[in-house]
Design a protein around this motif. Structure first.
Motif, PDB file in Angstrom:
ATOM      1  N   UNK A 161      57.701  86.335 -51.494  1.00 50.06           N
ATOM      2  CA  UNK A 161      57.490  87.025 -50.218  1.00 50.06           C
ATOM      3  C   UNK A 161      57.578  86.038 -49.058  1.00 50.06           C
ATOM      4  N   UNK A 162      56.924  84.885 -49.201  1.00 51.75           N
ATOM      5  CA  UNK A 162      56.957  83.879 -48.138  1.00 51.75           C
ATOM      6  C   UNK A 162      58.373  83.356 -47.925  1.00 51.75           C
ATOM      7  N   UNK A 163      59.102  83.132 -49.019  1.00 52.64           N
ATOM      8  CA  UNK A 163      60.469  82.617 -48.904  1.00 52.64           C
ATOM      9  C   UNK A 163      61.373  83.592 -48.154  1.00 52.64           C
ATOM     10  N   UNK A 164      61.233  84.880 -48.447  1.00 51.87           N
ATOM     11  CA  UNK A 164      62.034  85.889 -47.748  1.00 51.87           C
ATOM     12  C   UNK A 164      61.657  85.944 -46.281  1.00 51.87           C
ATOM     13  N   UNK A 165      60.378  85.902 -45.985  1.00 51.64           N
ATOM     14  CA  UNK A 165      59.943  85.905 -44.583  1.00 51.64           C
ATOM     15  C   UNK A 165      60.460  84.688 -43.822  1.00 51.64           C
ATOM     16  N   UNK A 166      60.375  83.515 -44.455  1.00 56.91           N
ATOM     17  CA  UNK A 166      60.816  82.292 -43.791  1.00 56.91           C
ATOM     18  C   UNK A 166      62.309  82.340 -43.475  1.00 56.91           C
ATOM     19  N   UNK A 167      63.074  82.944 -44.366  1.00 51.92           N
ATOM     20  CA  UNK A 167      64.521  82.963 -44.176  1.00 51.92           C
ATOM     21  C   UNK A 167      64.969  84.095 -43.256  1.00 51.92           C
ATOM     22  N   UNK A 168      64.416  85.298 -43.466  1.00 54.36           N
ATOM     23  CA  UNK A 168      64.945  86.482 -42.782  1.00 54.36           C
ATOM     24  C   UNK A 168      63.977  87.119 -41.803  1.00 54.36           C
ATOM     25  N   UNK A 169      62.761  86.571 -41.701  1.00 61.53           N
ATOM     26  CA  UNK A 169      61.756  87.099 -40.759  1.00 61.53           C
ATOM     27  C   UNK A 169      61.575  88.609 -40.943  1.00 61.53           C
ATOM     28  N   UNK A 170      61.306  88.984 -42.201  1.00 63.69           N
ATOM     29  CA  UNK A 170      61.196  90.398 -42.554  1.00 63.69           C
ATOM     30  C   UNK A 170      59.835  90.997 -42.210  1.00 63.69           C
ATOM     31  N   UNK A 171      58.830  90.150 -41.962  1.00 65.57           N
ATOM     32  CA  UNK A 171      57.503  90.668 -41.652  1.00 65.57           C
ATOM     33  C   UNK A 171      56.766  91.211 -42.853  1.00 65.57           C
TER      34      UNK A 171
END
Length: 495
Positions: free
Chosen positions: A297-307
Motif C-alpha cells: 500500500x505504501x509503495x503504491x501511494x509513494x509512486x502514484x499518490x493514490x491516497x
C-alpha cells in the motif's frame, strides 16, 4: 551453444577445435571458434531468408541483444544468433525446419513480460518472436469463441469481445502488454481467477508447429469434446518447450454486469486472511478477492499518490459483478467486520471501483520502485494456510533484513511476496535470492506449489524437481522427448 552444434554435425569437413591441441594456441582456438560460429550464423541467416522477408530476420547484435531477457531477476540468458519475427504459420514452419536441419535451439517469445526467465535466450539460439502474429481471426457470439494468433495483446482481445457483449476473463496484471501466446505458455491467471478460473480453462483448441515443422491441431471449437488425450491442456503451461502455438481457439463468456468493489482495512494480515476464509466458507463468489499488505500500500501511494490508507496492516479488496452487487458487498462487509476489519468502505460507483483496481494493478510496479529491482515470488497455498504464509514471509523479511511486500490473489491463496533490493549491492542481492528460496520452501511446507501462474522457466527449475519428485521429472522429460527429440525447443527451461 553454436560451437557444440557445429561439432555435433557429421557433415562438417572442418577439423573440430581441440583435435590437435599441441598445434593450437589458446588464442588460435578461440579465433577458430569465433570463425565457425560466424559461419554457422551466416548459413543460418541465409537459410532463414529463403522463407522469410528480410525485415523479419534481425541480426544486428544491438537489436538481437534486446531480446535476450524477460522481466525476471537472477535468470541466466545467452546471446541470440538471430531474431525472427514471422507473420504466418508457414513462416514459423520454415523456421522450425531450418532449426531442426541445423540443430539450432529455438526460444519462442511473446511480449517478454514473464517473471521466471522462460523467455530468456539460449546461447546461439533463434529467438522466435511471435508479436507480429497479432490478428483476431474470428469472434463468434453464437459459439462464444474467439480464434486468435499468439501475438494478440490480452487487453486488445478483451476490448474486442466486449463489443460483441462477450467477456474473456483471464486478466494478468500485465494485460495491457502481455500476449495471448505468452498467457498460454505460462498458464497465466489474473485478478478474476477466484470466480472465473485461469487461462487453461479457456483454451479449447490450438494449432501448434512442432519442432520438426509439422503442423498439429489439438482440441476443438465445440462446447464439449473428449476425443483422445487432452493435448491442448498439455501445451498450456509448457513454456514453449513442446511446440509453437500459432493459433488458439478460446472460450468466451457473456459480459457480466459492471462490478463494484469494497475495500476493507485490517489491523493484521491474519485478520484479513480470516475474512477471506469466512467469505469463501460462506459460499460467496466474488469476481475478485485481492490482498495488499502495508508495504505494498505504501509503495503504491509513494509512486502514484493514490491516497490509500497507510495506517492499515492489510487492505482487502472484494468485488462482485452480480445483478445486485451492493447486496453482495454488504454481506461480505459484515463478514469482514466480524473478522476484525477496522473500516469497510464499499465503492459508490464504477469509477471509484476502477480506482481501487488500478491501485491493485500498480502493486508490482510500486514495489519495484522501492529499491529498483524485485524478485516476485508466486507461491500458491491452500486458502486455510494463507495467514501462515503471510506470517512466514514477515519472519523471512526480518531474518534477511529486506523489504518484502505481499500482494495476493487471496481468494485463490496465490501470493506474490515481492523482494525489493538493490541489484548493485552484492550482499543485498545474495540475501534477496536466499529469501526468495526460503519463501518457496515455506510454500511447499504449507501444502502449496512454487508457482500459481508465473511458470517455472529458469528461476524455479530446482524447486520444480523438489515439488514433483524424481518420478514426476522422469515422466515430464519423457513427454518432452516425444515432442522434441532433438531438444531444440526452449532448452534449459523447466528441468
Amino acid at each position: 551453444m553454436i560451437m557444440s552444434r557445429i561439432e555435433a554435425r557429421p557433415d562438417e569437413d572442418s577439423v573440430a577445435v581441440g583435435s590437435a591441441p599441441e598445434r593450437l594456441t589458446e588464442n588460435r582456438a578461440e579465433d577458430l571458434t569465433e570463425d565457425r560460429a560466424e559461419d554457422l550464423t551466416q548459413r543460418l541467416t541465409e537459410r532463414l531468408l529463403t522463407g522469410l522477408p528480410a525485415e523479419a530476420v534481425l541480426t544486428d547484435p544491438d537489436v538481437t541483444g534486446s531480446y535476450a531477457n524477460d522481466m525476471a531477476s537472477f535468470c541466466e540468458a545467452g546471446t541470440p544468433a538471430v531474431v525472427v519475427l514471422p507473420r504466418t504459420v508457414e513462416q514459423v514452419q520454415h523456421v522450425m525446419r531450418t532449426a531442426t536441419d541445423l540443430r539450432i535451439p529455438v526460444v519462442p517469445q511473446g511480449a517478454r513480460t514473464g517473471l521466471s526467465g522462460a523467455a530468456n535466450a539460449s546461447e546461439g539460439c533463434i529467438v522466435l518472436s511471435l508479436t507480429k502474429m497479432d490478428r483476431i481471426l474470428e469472434i463468434s457470439p453464437v459459439d462464444r469463441i474467439a480464434v486468435v494468433e499468439p501475438g494478440v495483446i490480452n487487453a486488445t482481445l478483451s476490448r474486442a469481445v466486449n463489443e460483441h457483449g462477450l467477456y474473456y476473463p483471464p486478466d494478468p496484471s500485465s494485460w495491457e502488454m502481455c500476449t495471448i501466446g505468452g498467457n498460454i505458455g505460462t498458464a497465466s491467471g489474473g485478478l478474476c481467477c477466484v470466480k472465473y478460473g485461469v487461462t487453461a480453462e479457456y483454451v479449447l483448441g490450438l494449432d501448434v508447429v512442432l519442432a520438426d515443422g509439422r503442423l498439429m491441431t489439438t482440441g476443438r471449437r465445440t462446447a464439449k469434446g473428449v476425443a483422445g488425450y487432452d493435448l491442448t491442456r498439455l501445451f498450456v503451461g509448457s513454456e514453449g518447450s513442446l511446440g509453437i502455438v500459432v493459433r488458439a481457439t478460446l472460450a468466451l463468456k457473456p459480459q457480466p454486469p459492471q462490478q463494484l468493489v469494497l475495500a476493507a482495512e485490517f489491523a493484521s494480515g491474519s485478520a484479513a486472511c480470516d475474512a477471506v476464509c469466512r467469505i469463501m466458507e460462506g459460499g460467496h463468489v466474488p469476481s475478485l478477492l485481492e490482498l495488499m499488505d502495508r508495504t505494498t500500500v505504501k509503495a503504491v501511494n509513494d509512486m502514484a499518490h493514490m491516497g490509500l490508507p497507510e495506517s492499515t496492516e492489510a487492505l482487502l479488496l472484494a468485488a462482485f459483478d452480480t445483478h445486485d452487487p451492493a447486496a453482495d458487498l454488504a454481506a461480505v462487509g459484515a463478514l469482514c467486520e466480524a473478522a476484525g476489519a477496522t473500516q469497510v468502505v464499499p465503492a459508490e460507483d464504477a469509477a471509484e471501483s476502477e480506482l481501487l483496481l488500478q491501485a491493485r494493478r500498480l502493486s508490482l510496479t510500486g514495489l519495484e520502485a522501492v529499491k529498483g529491482t524485485t524478485m516476485i515470488d508466486d507461491v500458491c497455498v491452500p486458502r486455510s494456510r494463507l495467514a501462515e504464509m503471510l506470517e512466514g514471509v514477515d519472519r523471512i523479511a526480518e531474518k534477511y533484513r529486506l523489504t518484502i511486500g505481499v500482494v495476493a490473489h487471496a481468494g485463490d491463496g496465490n501470493t506474490h511476496p515481492t523482494v525489493c533490493f538493490d541489484a548493485s549491492d552484492p550482499d543485498e542481492s545474495r540475501r534477496a535470492r536466499e529469501s526468495f528460496d526460503e519463501i518457496m520452501a515455506l510454500g511447499l511446507e504449507l501444502g502449496g506449489t512454487i508457482t500459481g501462474e508465473h511458470g517455472v522457466g529458469v528461476l524455479k527449475k530446482e524447486w520444480l524437481a523438489r515439488e514433483i519428485g524424481p518420478v514426476g521429472i522422469e515422466m515430464q522429460r519423457a513427454v518432452k522427448t516425444a515432442f522434441d527429440p532433438l531438444g531444440i525447443l526452449n532448452p534449459g527451461k523447466l528441468f
